[in-house]
Motif scaffolding. Structure first.
Motif, PDB file in Angstrom:
ATOM      1  N   TYR A   1       3.672  -0.689  -3.766  1.00  0.00           N
ATOM      2  CA  TYR A   1       3.116   0.806  -4.068  1.00  0.00           C
ATOM      3  C   TYR A   1       2.066   0.496  -4.990  1.00  0.00           C
ATOM      4  N   ARG A   2       1.758  -0.736  -5.922  1.00  0.00           N
ATOM      5  CA  ARG A   2       0.762  -0.908  -6.521  1.00  0.00           C
ATOM      6  C   ARG A   2      -0.779  -1.191  -5.709  1.00  0.00           C
ATOM      7  N   LEU A   3      -0.281  -2.151  -4.619  1.00  0.00           N
ATOM      8  CA  LEU A   3      -1.344  -2.602  -3.827  1.00  0.00           C
ATOM      9  C   LEU A   3      -2.126  -1.865  -2.681  1.00  0.00           C
ATOM     10  N   ILE A   4      -0.968  -0.800  -2.307  1.00  0.00           N
ATOM     11  CA  ILE A   4      -1.317  -0.079  -1.102  1.00  0.00           C
ATOM     12  C   ILE A   4      -1.322   1.437  -1.512  1.00  0.00           C
ATOM     13  N   PRO A   5      -2.634   1.946  -1.812  1.00  0.00           N
ATOM     14  CA  PRO A   5      -2.539   3.488  -2.185  1.00  0.00           C
ATOM     15  C   PRO A   5      -2.263   4.318  -0.977  1.00  0.00           C
ATOM     16  N   SER A   6      -1.136   4.403  -0.418  1.00  0.00           N
ATOM     17  CA  SER A   6      -1.138   5.461   0.577  1.00  0.00           C
ATOM     18  C   SER A   6       0.662   5.748   0.554  1.00  0.00           C
ATOM     19  N   TRP A   7       0.893   6.996   1.175  1.00  0.00           N
ATOM     20  CA  TRP A   7       2.105   7.443   1.373  1.00  0.00           C
ATOM     21  C   TRP A   7       2.595   7.391   2.638  1.00  0.00           C
ATOM     22  N   HIS A   8       1.971   6.793   3.570  1.00  0.00           N
ATOM     23  CA  HIS A   8       2.313   6.755   5.042  1.00  0.00           C
ATOM     24  C   HIS A   8       3.135   5.255   5.071  1.00  0.00           C
ATOM     25  N   HIS A   9       4.381   5.556   5.944  1.00  0.00           N
ATOM     26  CA  HIS A   9       5.251   4.454   5.817  1.00  0.00           C
ATOM     27  C   HIS A   9       4.561   3.361   7.119  1.00  0.00           C
ATOM     28  N   GLY A  10       3.817   4.129   7.767  1.00  0.00           N
ATOM     29  CA  GLY A  10       3.078   3.132   8.739  1.00  0.00           C
ATOM     30  C   GLY A  10       2.245   2.161   7.980  1.00  0.00           C
ATOM     31  N   HIS A  11       1.755   2.297   6.771  1.00  0.00           N
ATOM     32  CA  HIS A  11       1.092   1.398   6.197  1.00  0.00           C
ATOM     33  C   HIS A  11       2.008   0.478   4.889  1.00  0.00           C
ATOM     34  N   ILE A  12       2.944   1.415   4.427  1.00  0.00           N
ATOM     35  CA  ILE A  12       3.859   0.771   3.410  1.00  0.00           C
ATOM     36  C   ILE A  12       4.815  -0.064   3.876  1.00  0.00           C
ATOM     37  N   LEU A  13       5.370   0.006   5.053  1.00  0.00           N
ATOM     38  CA  LEU A  13       6.542  -0.926   5.572  1.00  0.00           C
ATOM     39  C   LEU A  13       5.796  -2.375   6.036  1.00  0.00           C
ATOM     40  N   PRO A  14       4.808  -2.181   6.873  1.00  0.00           N
ATOM     41  CA  PRO A  14       4.077  -3.587   7.098  1.00  0.00           C
ATOM     42  C   PRO A  14       3.540  -4.363   5.676  1.00  0.00           C
ATOM     43  N   ALA A  15       3.037  -3.935   4.651  1.00  0.00           N
ATOM     44  CA  ALA A  15       2.604  -4.258   3.654  1.00  0.00           C
ATOM     45  C   ALA A  15       3.760  -4.925   2.835  1.00  0.00           C
ATOM     46  N   ALA A  16       5.050  -4.224   2.848  1.00  0.00           N
ATOM     47  CA  ALA A  16       6.167  -4.603   2.179  1.00  0.00           C
ATOM     48  C   ALA A  16       6.578  -5.849   2.802  1.00  0.00           C
ATOM     49  N   ILE A  17       6.476  -5.959   4.169  1.00  0.00           N
ATOM     50  CA  ILE A  17       6.978  -7.198   4.837  1.00  0.00           C
ATOM     51  C   ILE A  17       6.032  -8.331   4.431  1.00  0.00           C
ATOM     52  N   LEU A  18       4.888  -8.150   4.651  1.00  0.00           N
ATOM     53  CA  LEU A  18       3.949  -9.140   4.340  1.00  0.00           C
ATOM     54  C   LEU A  18       3.986  -9.645   2.765  1.00  0.00           C
ATOM     55  N   ILE A  19       4.363  -8.750   1.880  1.00  0.00           N
ATOM     56  CA  ILE A  19       4.157  -8.961   0.626  1.00  0.00           C
ATOM     57  C   ILE A  19       5.744  -9.761   0.249  1.00  0.00           C
ATOM     58  N   GLY A  20       6.600  -9.419   0.735  1.00  0.00           N
ATOM     59  CA  GLY A  20       8.021 -10.091   0.635  1.00  0.00           C
ATOM     60  C   GLY A  20       7.819 -11.324   1.180  1.00  0.00           C
ATOM     61  N   GLY A  21       7.551 -11.799   2.350  1.00  0.00           N
ATOM     62  CA  GLY A  21       7.420 -12.916   2.943  1.00  0.00           C
ATOM     63  C   GLY A  21       6.500 -13.769   1.927  1.00  0.00           C
TER      64      GLY A  21
END
Length: 314
Positions: free
Chosen positions: A252-272
């Motif tokens: 949420y801090r790095l991706i300024p977007s409410w769209h899950h098409g952006h949030i979910l891939p970013a979360a996968i990348l950050i988690g890995g």
């Protein structure tokens, strides 16, 4: 701006992955890459699964502090583990095939979570917060049962229980990894196809109805996907309570977007990146035997306290 940030996230994941595979490598490259490749795949899979499940849970509960672990998944896993060691003994538990243990944990965790969701959200008058509170109460009950059984088992069995209670990222079987990857991949595929509906569900309880969506049905579907993701990750490596909160806060801090098409891939990348980078730092750079799960839980707990205190002061 989003493309640039995704570029840096992908680059960071690639860099830490390459360093994880090559840094300090000795002997045969074929064996080293195969051995480290399995560990890398497990770290990426668990990081992505837990992060995705946390983002989804926060979406449907409209609360960025809650995580799926609050529903008692970790406590149920510990209860299953404790009962198996108490019933089979330390020797019988150790002799069980890893595949058998994995499917026992996966089946029981998934059935318990889906049963709870279906029971508490079966009609239109059901409340999601009531389900969350029920999960908290069940988690307390499971932990109390675990403490009771731990007082009855032999000290040698208790030592086996303690070692198996912590998340272990370095002991993943290749066959289990393949099955887990298939299940998580199918869950991600379903989420990607319903990413626009997730944006609608994030609007609250009333607005989705005015937009033609069924929030109760959507919540149940998302909760079932969460149960699969959390059950797979917990059965594969063990409970990791605060990893999802750590990653979701960074997302949420790095991706300024409410769209899950952006949030979910970013979360996968950050988690890995978080898991691979943390394991690389502890194992190859600092050369410590400290389990990565301990460090992740510590950082996640600090972030949890920070979020609560900041929310309480606003």
């Amino acid at each position: 701006m989003l493309r640039r940030r995704f570029f840096w996230l992908v680059l960071a994941l690639v860099v830490v992955s390459v360093l994880f595979l090559t840094l300090g490598a000795k002997g045969s490259w074929s064996f080293t890459l195969w051995f480290r490749g399995q560990k890398l795949a497990s770290l990426l899979l668990i990081g992505g699964a837990v992060s995705t499940a946390t983002i989804l849970f926060q979406t449907i509960t409209h609360n960025r502090i809650l995580t799926p672990s609050i529903m008692g998944f970790d406590a149920l896993f510990l209860l299953i583990l404790t009962m198996m060691i108490f019933g089979l003994g330390a020797t019988g538990y150790v002799q069980l095939p890893k595949v058998t243990l994995f499917f026992i944990n996966l089946t029981l965790l998934t059935l318990a979570s889906v049963g709870l969701f279906a029971l508490l959200l079966r009609d239109q008058t059901s409340d999601l917060m009531r389900m969350v509170l029920t999960g908290i109460i069940l988690g307390v009950l499971f932990r109390s049962l675990v403490l009771l059984i731990q007082r009855l088992i032999d000290p040698s069995e208790f030592a086996v229980l303690q070692s198996a209670s912590f998340a272990r990222f370095n002991k993943v079987d290749a066959d289990l990894l393949l099955v887990s990857a298939v299940l998580v991949g199918l869950a991600w595929l379903c989420l990607w196809r319903m990413r626009h509906r997730l944006d609608v569900f994030a609007l609250g309880e009333v607005l989705p109805i005015s937009l033609g969506a069924d929030p109760k049905r959507g919540q149940l579907l998302v909760l079932m996907i969460i149960s699969v993701l959390v059950s797979v990750s917990t059965a594969l490596v063990g409970p990791v309570a605060f990893l999802g909160l750590l990653v979701s806060s960074l997302t949420y801090r790095l991706i300024p977007s409410w769209h899950h098409g952006h949030i979910l891939p970013a979360a996968i990348l950050i988690g890995g990146t978080t898991l691979v980078g943390g394991q690389l730092l502890l194992e190859r750079v600092l050369q410590l035997d400290t389990p990565l799960a301990v460090v992740v839980e510590c950082l996640g707990g600090l972030i949890f306290l920070f979020l609560i205190l900041r929310k309480g002061s606003t």
